[in-house]
Design a protein around this motif. Structure first.
Motif, PDB file in Angstrom:
ATOM      1  N   VAL A 273     -21.589 -25.178  12.483  1.00 42.37           N
ATOM      2  CA  VAL A 273     -20.750 -26.012  11.614  1.00 42.37           C
ATOM      3  C   VAL A 273     -20.503 -25.344  10.259  1.00 42.37           C
ATOM      4  CG1 VAL A 273     -21.442 -28.164  12.729  1.00 42.37           C
ATOM      5  CG2 VAL A 273     -22.712 -27.356  10.720  1.00 42.37           C
ATOM      6  N   HIS A 274     -21.400 -24.441   9.856  1.00 39.62           N
ATOM      7  CA  HIS A 274     -21.219 -23.771   8.552  1.00 39.62           C
ATOM      8  C   HIS A 274     -19.981 -22.864   8.539  1.00 39.62           C
ATOM      9  CE1 HIS A 274     -24.861 -25.238   6.656  1.00 39.62           C
ATOM     10  NE2 HIS A 274     -25.509 -25.010   7.781  1.00 39.62           N
TER      11      HIS A 274
ATOM     12  N   VAL B  55     -15.080 -29.446  14.405  1.00 38.69           N
ATOM     13  CA  VAL B  55     -16.451 -29.361  13.888  1.00 38.69           C
ATOM     14  C   VAL B  55     -17.142 -30.686  14.183  1.00 38.69           C
ATOM     15  CG1 VAL B  55     -17.862 -28.978  11.832  1.00 38.69           C
ATOM     16  CG2 VAL B  55     -15.646 -27.824  12.051  1.00 38.69           C
TER      17      VAL B  55
ATOM     18  N   ALA C 282     -22.436 -31.605  11.329  1.00 41.96           N
ATOM     19  CA  ALA C 282     -21.941 -31.073  10.057  1.00 41.96           C
ATOM     20  C   ALA C 282     -22.455 -31.878   8.868  1.00 41.96           C
ATOM     21  CB  ALA C 282     -20.414 -31.063  10.057  1.00 41.96           C
TER      22      ALA C 282
ATOM     23  N   ILE D   6     -21.963 -30.392   5.357  1.00 40.11           N
ATOM     24  CA  ILE D   6     -20.567 -29.966   5.518  1.00 40.11           C
ATOM     25  C   ILE D   6     -19.709 -31.215   5.696  1.00 40.11           C
ATOM     26  CG2 ILE D   6     -18.973 -28.516   6.852  1.00 40.11           C
ATOM     27  CD1 ILE D   6     -21.083 -26.878   5.490  1.00 40.11           C
TER      28      ILE D   6
END
Lengths: 130, 116
Positions: free
Chosen positions: A44-45, A77, A82, A87
């Protein structure tokens, strides 16, 4: 053929993102295309628009955006994976009371069910793990 | 023909989020009516052992998620025979029922495979 790529590795930590991009960028020359890239686990980064690599390293965010522009693929994502890793997109950030957010279009937060749906509708699913 | 997905869990329940995030995909598949089966292989079969609790790191245990499989219409739980044998485990030590299989005989039945 249509491909779904699944990325579990964080950018710059492992080879996963680089390898996924290299496959994705090579597919059109063989008559194939990526329809969905799904980011899960530490992958997810990859959706952080704040990433700032040194100038002499590949800029993964720029390449994901170019991939989206070239092949019109979705950059999905997983929202649960996340948000717990910090995120957020603008609306998740607001909802949780944060002033900043990291995720912007063409990346989209979505449920992990979309991974299964994308995989079902693709001819091939390829996973890039750390 | 129904396109079925196999989720393979290869990591133990503690020490990383791999098993949890893999099992979550199984449950979401069940909740959405997307056909998924699950295979526990390698150290992933430790997820199936009885008597697990939350880990020292405050991670939630995964066993309650496995016990919810029937509620989510996850009917096929596959357990790797080689993984059991390599760890000296018997199927009756497991907390949920599963079909003990040779993984290599199963994989070709699936349209896609997601590994955790």
């Amino acid at each position: 053929m249509n491909y779904t790529l699944v990325v579990y590795g964080a950018p710059y930590s492992t080879q996963a993102s680089h390898s996924a991009l290299r496959l994705a960028e090579a597919l059109p020359a063989q008559g194939h295309r990526v329809t969905t890239v799904f980011f899960y686990h530490d992958g997810v980064h990859n959706g952080s628009s704040l990433m700032q690599p040194p100038q002499d390293e590949p800029h993964l965010l720029t390449r994901w955006r170019a991939l989206h522009a070239d092949q019109q693929c979705e950059l999905l994502v997983c929202v649960a994976a996340a948000v717990k890793r910090g995120i957020h997109d603008a609306s998740e950030a607001t909802r949780h009371g944060h002033e900043a957010h990291a995720l912007e279009a063409p990346f989209e937060l979505t449920g992990v069910g979309q991974l299964l749906v994308a995989s079902q509708h693709s001819d091939r699913t390829v996973t890039f793990a750390p | 023909m129904t396109r079925k997905t196999l989720i393979i869990v290869r990591h133990p329940p503690h020490g990383s989020s791999w098993a949890r995030e893999g099992i979550e995909v199984v449950l979401v598949g069940g909740a959405l009516g997307v056909p998924v089966d699950v295979l526990f292989d390698g150290d992933g079969i430790f997820c199936l052992l009885q008597g697990q609790e939350a880990g020292a790191l405050g991670q939630k245990g995964t066993l309650p998620m496995l016990k919810a499989f029937p509620m989510y219409d996850i009917d096929t739980v596959l357990v790797s025979r080689p993984a059991l044998e390599a760890r000296g485990l018997k199927a009756d030590a497991l907390a949920i029922d599963g079909d003990v299989v040779e993984p290599r005989d199963c994989l070709a039945h699936y349209h896609s495979i997601l590994t955790f």
